[in-house]
Design a protein around this motif. Structure first.
Motif, mmCIF file in Angstrom:
data_model
loop_
_atom_site.group_PDB
_atom_site.id
_atom_site.type_symbol
_atom_site.label_atom_id
_atom_site.label_comp_id
_atom_site.label_asym_id
_atom_site.label_seq_id
_atom_site.Cartn_x
_atom_site.Cartn_y
_atom_site.Cartn_z
ATOM 1 N N GLY A 1 -14.009 -51.331 -38.659
ATOM 2 C CA GLY A 1 -12.686 -51.342 -39.268
ATOM 3 C C GLY A 1 -12.595 -50.769 -40.663
ATOM 4 N N ARG A 2 -13.678 -50.205 -41.166
ATOM 5 C CA ARG A 2 -13.641 -49.604 -42.507
ATOM 6 C C ARG A 2 -14.255 -48.218 -42.444
ATOM 7 N N THR A 3 -13.754 -47.310 -43.279
ATOM 8 C CA THR A 3 -14.288 -45.957 -43.354
ATOM 9 C C THR A 3 -15.193 -45.826 -44.563
ATOM 10 N N TYR A 4 -16.416 -45.356 -44.318
ATOM 11 C CA TYR A 4 -17.394 -45.134 -45.385
ATOM 12 C C TYR A 4 -17.593 -43.635 -45.572
ATOM 13 N N GLN A 5 -17.719 -43.220 -46.816
ATOM 14 C CA GLN A 5 -17.843 -41.803 -47.144
ATOM 15 C C GLN A 5 -19.240 -41.521 -47.682
ATOM 16 N N TYR A 6 -19.844 -40.428 -47.209
ATOM 17 C CA TYR A 6 -21.203 -40.083 -47.616
ATOM 18 C C TYR A 6 -21.293 -38.615 -48.022
ATOM 19 N N LYS A 7 -21.921 -38.378 -49.136
ATOM 20 C CA LYS A 7 -22.319 -37.033 -49.528
ATOM 21 C C LYS A 7 -23.702 -36.778 -48.937
ATOM 22 N N GLN A 8 -23.847 -35.689 -48.156
ATOM 23 C CA GLN A 8 -25.115 -35.344 -47.523
ATOM 24 C C GLN A 8 -25.536 -33.966 -48.020
ATOM 25 N N VAL A 9 -26.597 -33.929 -48.804
ATOM 26 C CA VAL A 9 -27.038 -32.707 -49.472
ATOM 27 C C VAL A 9 -27.967 -31.908 -48.561
ATOM 28 N N GLU A 10 -27.767 -30.604 -48.552
ATOM 29 C CA GLU A 10 -28.615 -29.697 -47.778
ATOM 30 C C GLU A 10 -30.079 -29.893 -48.159
ATOM 31 N N GLY A 11 -30.932 -29.976 -47.148
ATOM 32 C CA GLY A 11 -32.362 -30.127 -47.388
ATOM 33 C C GLY A 11 -32.837 -31.544 -47.516
ATOM 34 N N SER A 12 -31.933 -32.508 -47.692
ATOM 35 C CA SER A 12 -32.337 -33.913 -47.771
ATOM 36 C C SER A 12 -32.194 -34.554 -46.399
ATOM 37 N N PHE A 13 -32.792 -35.729 -46.232
ATOM 38 C CA PHE A 13 -32.757 -36.360 -44.920
ATOM 39 C C PHE A 13 -31.376 -36.942 -44.628
ATOM 40 N N THR A 14 -30.872 -36.651 -43.442
ATOM 41 C CA THR A 14 -29.685 -37.314 -42.907
ATOM 42 C C THR A 14 -29.945 -37.607 -41.438
ATOM 43 N N GLN A 15 -29.277 -38.602 -40.898
ATOM 44 C CA GLN A 15 -29.444 -38.931 -39.493
ATOM 45 C C GLN A 15 -28.858 -37.791 -38.658
ATOM 46 N N ALA B 1 -29.791 -39.382 -56.155
ATOM 47 C CA ALA B 1 -28.560 -38.849 -56.760
ATOM 48 C C ALA B 1 -27.398 -38.918 -55.779
ATOM 49 N N SER B 2 -27.653 -38.577 -54.504
ATOM 50 C CA SER B 2 -26.596 -38.672 -53.490
ATOM 51 C C SER B 2 -26.146 -40.114 -53.306
ATOM 52 N N ALA B 3 -27.116 -41.037 -53.296
ATOM 53 C CA ALA B 3 -26.769 -42.448 -53.135
ATOM 54 C C ALA B 3 -25.888 -42.936 -54.282
ATOM 55 N N GLN B 4 -26.195 -42.504 -55.489
ATOM 56 C CA GLN B 4 -25.360 -42.906 -56.632
ATOM 57 C C GLN B 4 -23.939 -42.364 -56.480
ATOM 58 N N ASP B 5 -23.815 -41.125 -56.016
ATOM 59 C CA ASP B 5 -22.478 -40.568 -55.753
ATOM 60 C C ASP B 5 -21.762 -41.372 -54.669
ATOM 61 N N ASN B 6 -22.503 -41.764 -53.634
ATOM 62 C CA ASN B 6 -21.895 -42.494 -52.528
ATOM 63 C C ASN B 6 -21.495 -43.911 -52.933
ATOM 64 N N ILE B 7 -22.250 -44.522 -53.827
ATOM 65 C CA ILE B 7 -21.865 -45.835 -54.351
ATOM 66 C C ILE B 7 -20.513 -45.745 -55.043
ATOM 67 N N ARG B 8 -20.365 -44.731 -55.890
ATOM 68 C CA ARG B 8 -19.095 -44.561 -56.600
ATOM 69 C C ARG B 8 -17.958 -44.225 -55.640
ATOM 70 N N ALA B 9 -18.229 -43.348 -54.671
ATOM 71 C CA ALA B 9 -17.177 -42.924 -53.740
ATOM 72 C C ALA B 9 -16.664 -44.083 -52.906
ATOM 73 N N ASN B 10 -17.524 -45.053 -52.617
ATOM 74 C CA ASN B 10 -17.127 -46.192 -51.780
ATOM 75 C C ASN B 10 -16.774 -47.434 -52.585
ATOM 76 N N GLY B 11 -16.791 -47.330 -53.890
ATOM 77 C CA GLY B 11 -16.374 -48.436 -54.739
ATOM 78 C C GLY B 11 -17.258 -49.667 -54.641
ATOM 79 N N VAL B 12 -18.553 -49.474 -54.439
ATOM 80 C CA VAL B 12 -19.483 -50.598 -54.308
ATOM 81 C C VAL B 12 -19.922 -51.036 -55.702
ATOM 82 N N LYS B 13 -19.844 -52.336 -55.972
ATOM 83 C CA LYS B 13 -20.114 -52.856 -57.321
ATOM 84 C C LYS B 13 -21.373 -53.722 -57.402
ATOM 85 N N ASN B 14 -21.909 -54.143 -56.269
ATOM 86 C CA ASN B 14 -23.021 -55.106 -56.291
ATOM 87 C C ASN B 14 -24.344 -54.495 -55.843
#
Length: 362
Positions: free
Chosen positions: A172-186, A242-255
């Motif tokens: 029921g929620r949409t999560y946003q991810y930045k996926q950088v070329e050359g890094s691991f993604t599923q 660095a991508s994870a830090q961007d994704n934390i901000r994009a999804n408004g995660v505070k904890n």
């Protein structure tokens, strides 16, 4: 087996056989039948890499059969690839063959796509990429409507961006991810979504804080953060952090805090063997860890990390290699029992199996 073309009619039978093999392999440790998460039978792979084969003045996509890495064969379709990859493949090839600048010394083409419809095309060369190449690639980028990236030895030419943006709808929620070329993604988007949902369900009744090792770009970490008081995650790759830090901000995660440490380094840190400057702002003693999530590389958990993980009340262990997970279970099941067992069919039509376990202290 070269997976450019598959018979989807065989999928269910192959998956049933894969599940049976997995259950038999894990029988020394659990009587549970695995929860099975099937892949879409076709168009499931979100990324692809092709050799570019030059013949009679034209470029072609090519692949290798297993064990025949000097004998590429030309392909004109890739049915396991996403529909967007299959739409882009002929357009890119047509443009390459129409331009001597784009074609000359091109030896590989990579496609990175998302479930949400984004794409990045990387063209890799055995030559220096000059302004003429940039102009031709820019024209192709405008024609396709998706970014082009150029690579050659010690050179990376970014015309617009070097990443895609994924959006995953989970519980029921949409999560946003930045996926950088050359890094691991599923690579299998639907299985990725199933894995995250399964992990969230496995932690639904948890209390306390979460530790995650090998967190990548925050794929699991960000959705799970909503189910814990605090989360600490570690990852060794600078690009992924660095991508994870961007994704934390994009999804408004505070904890959630992410630090660049290997699993071995974190084991040393939590045991107070040595201090780490990268943990300068993190008070490890302020965490009340109840659960640890590990999604290690194919080598599995090293002995020290395995021993450290065994201290936690609950272990969520996602594995891309059941053989090394089984080796770790020989130790982990001395202190924990398996409460949930899952098969994620990340790579249909292959022997490759990914598994998920929830282990709870006895």
């Amino acid at each position: 087996m070269a997976l450019h073309r598959v018979n989807t009619d065989d999928y269910r039978q192959q998956l049933a056989e894969k599940a049976q093999r997995l259950q038999e392999a894990y029988r020394p440790y659990t009587d549970l039948e695995p929860e099975i998460f099937p892949s879409p039978p076709s168009h499931y792979r979100l990324r692809a890499e092709f050799k570019v084969w030059h013949e009679q003045g034209r470029a072609h996509y090519a692949m290798y059969r297993e064990g025949e890495h000097k004998k590429p064969f030309v392909i004109d379709e890739f049915t396991v690839g996403s529909e967007l990859i299959n739409q882009l493949m002929p357009k890119v090839l047509e443009a390459v063959n129409a331009s001597e600048v784009l074609k000359k010394r091109l030896f590989s083409a990579e496609f990175l796509t998302t479930l949400s419809g984004d794409a990045l095309i990387t063209l890799i060369y055995h030559k220096k990429l000059d302004e003429q190449w940039r102009a031709e690639a820019q024209a192709l980028q405008e024609k396709l409507g998706f970014p082009i990236l150029g690579r050659s030895r010690k050179q990376k030419v970014v015309l617009e961006r070097d990443y895609v943006t994924e959006q995953l709808d989970i519980h029921g929620r949409t999560y946003q991810y930045k996926q950088v070329e050359g890094s691991f993604t599923q690579p299998n988007g639907e299985i990725c979504r199933a894995m995250i949902g399964w992990a969230m369900d496995a932690c639904a009744d948890d209390e306390g804080d979460l530790l995650e090792l090998y967190c990548g770009n925050g794929n699991f970490t960000i959705p799970l953060a909503g189910q814990f008081r605090k989360v600490l995650a570690t990852e060794i790759s600078k690009v992924s952090v660095a991508s994870a830090q961007d994704n934390i901000r994009a999804n408004g995660v505070k904890n959630l805090d992410i630090v660049r440490l290997s699993s071995e380094e974190f084991t040393q840190a939590i045991d107070k063997v040595r201090p780490f400057r990268r943990l300068g702002d993190i008070d490890l003693d302020s965490y009340d860890f109840s659960t640890v999530l590990v999604d290690p590389p194919r080598a599995g958990l090293d002995p020290d990390t395995c021993a450290m993980v065994a201290r936690f009340s609950r272990i969520l262990y996602i594995s891309c290699n059941p053989h090394t997970q089984l080796e770790n279970l020989a130790e982990l099941t001395k202190t924990h029992r398996i409460e949930r067992f899952a098969l994620f069919d990340q790579f249909p039509y292959t022997d490759h199996t990914e598994s998920g376990l929830l282990l709870v202290r006895k």
